[in-house]
Structure formats: C-alpha cells, structure tokens
Design a protein around this motif. Structure first.
Motif, PDB file in Angstrom:
ATOM      1  N   TYR A   1      63.772   1.678  52.831  1.00 52.61           N
ATOM      2  CA  TYR A   1      63.095   0.378  52.792  1.00 52.61           C
ATOM      3  C   TYR A   1      63.428  -0.412  54.043  1.00 52.61           C
ATOM      4  N   TYR A   2      64.696  -0.474  54.390  1.00 55.23           N
ATOM      5  CA  TYR A   2      65.132  -1.246  55.551  1.00 55.23           C
ATOM      6  C   TYR A   2      64.487  -0.705  56.817  1.00 55.23           C
ATOM      7  N   THR A   3      64.437   0.612  56.952  1.00 52.88           N
ATOM      8  CA  THR A   3      63.814   1.226  58.124  1.00 52.88           C
ATOM      9  C   THR A   3      62.348   0.830  58.210  1.00 52.88           C
ATOM     10  N   GLY A   4      61.663   0.816  57.077  1.00 57.13           N
ATOM     11  CA  GLY A   4      60.263   0.420  57.058  1.00 57.13           C
ATOM     12  C   GLY A   4      60.074  -1.020  57.476  1.00 57.13           C
ATOM     13  N   VAL A   5      60.983  -1.884  57.042  1.00 51.56           N
ATOM     14  CA  VAL A   5      60.899  -3.298  57.407  1.00 51.56           C
ATOM     15  C   VAL A   5      61.112  -3.462  58.903  1.00 51.56           C
ATOM     16  N   VAL A   6      62.082  -2.751  59.442  1.00 45.98           N
ATOM     17  CA  VAL A   6      62.368  -2.845  60.880  1.00 45.98           C
ATOM     18  C   VAL A   6      61.153  -2.382  61.677  1.00 45.98           C
ATOM     19  N   VAL A   7      60.550  -1.297  61.266  1.00 45.75           N
ATOM     20  CA  VAL A   7      59.364  -0.783  61.962  1.00 45.75           C
ATOM     21  C   VAL A   7      58.232  -1.798  61.878  1.00 45.75           C
ATOM     22  N   ALA A   8      58.047  -2.389  60.699  1.00 43.57           N
ATOM     23  CA  ALA A   8      56.991  -3.389  60.528  1.00 43.57           C
ATOM     24  C   ALA A   8      57.246  -4.604  61.412  1.00 43.57           C
TER      25      ALA A   8
END
Length: 54
Positions: free
Chosen positions: A22-29
């Motif tokens: 989830y955190y990785t997805g947020v960072v990418v977003a």
C-alpha cells in the motif's frame, strides 16, 4: 471521507501503520501527481507566453 493529505499526515506521524504494498502504491501515486503538477505548470506558462504574443 479522508483526503490524501490527511492520510499522509497520519502516516508521517505514525498514527497508522501502512503495509508495504500500500505504501509503495501511495509513493508512486504521489510521484505521479508531482510530475503532473510540473507538466501543468509548464503548459500554463507556455499558454501565457502564446497569449502575450497575440
């Protein structure tokens, strides 16, 4: 409904525990949002220059 900045603040203060995917997805977003904001700023500046030339 929680907005993204609220979630970011909670994460930064460690009020919530984010899972790695989830955190990785947020960072990418967030990186994508930053890039889009830069592109928008450039496009607005270009439009302003073109409008001045008319």
């Amino acid at each position: 409904m929680q907005k993204l900045p609220n979630w970011q603040n909670k994460t930064n203060r460690s009020n919530i525990v984010a899972t790695e995917p989830y955190y990785t997805g947020v960072v990418v977003a967030l990186e994508g949002i930053k890039q889009l904001k830069r592109q928008l700023k450039i496009a607005e500046e270009e439009q302003e220059i073109l409008n001045k030339e008319r």
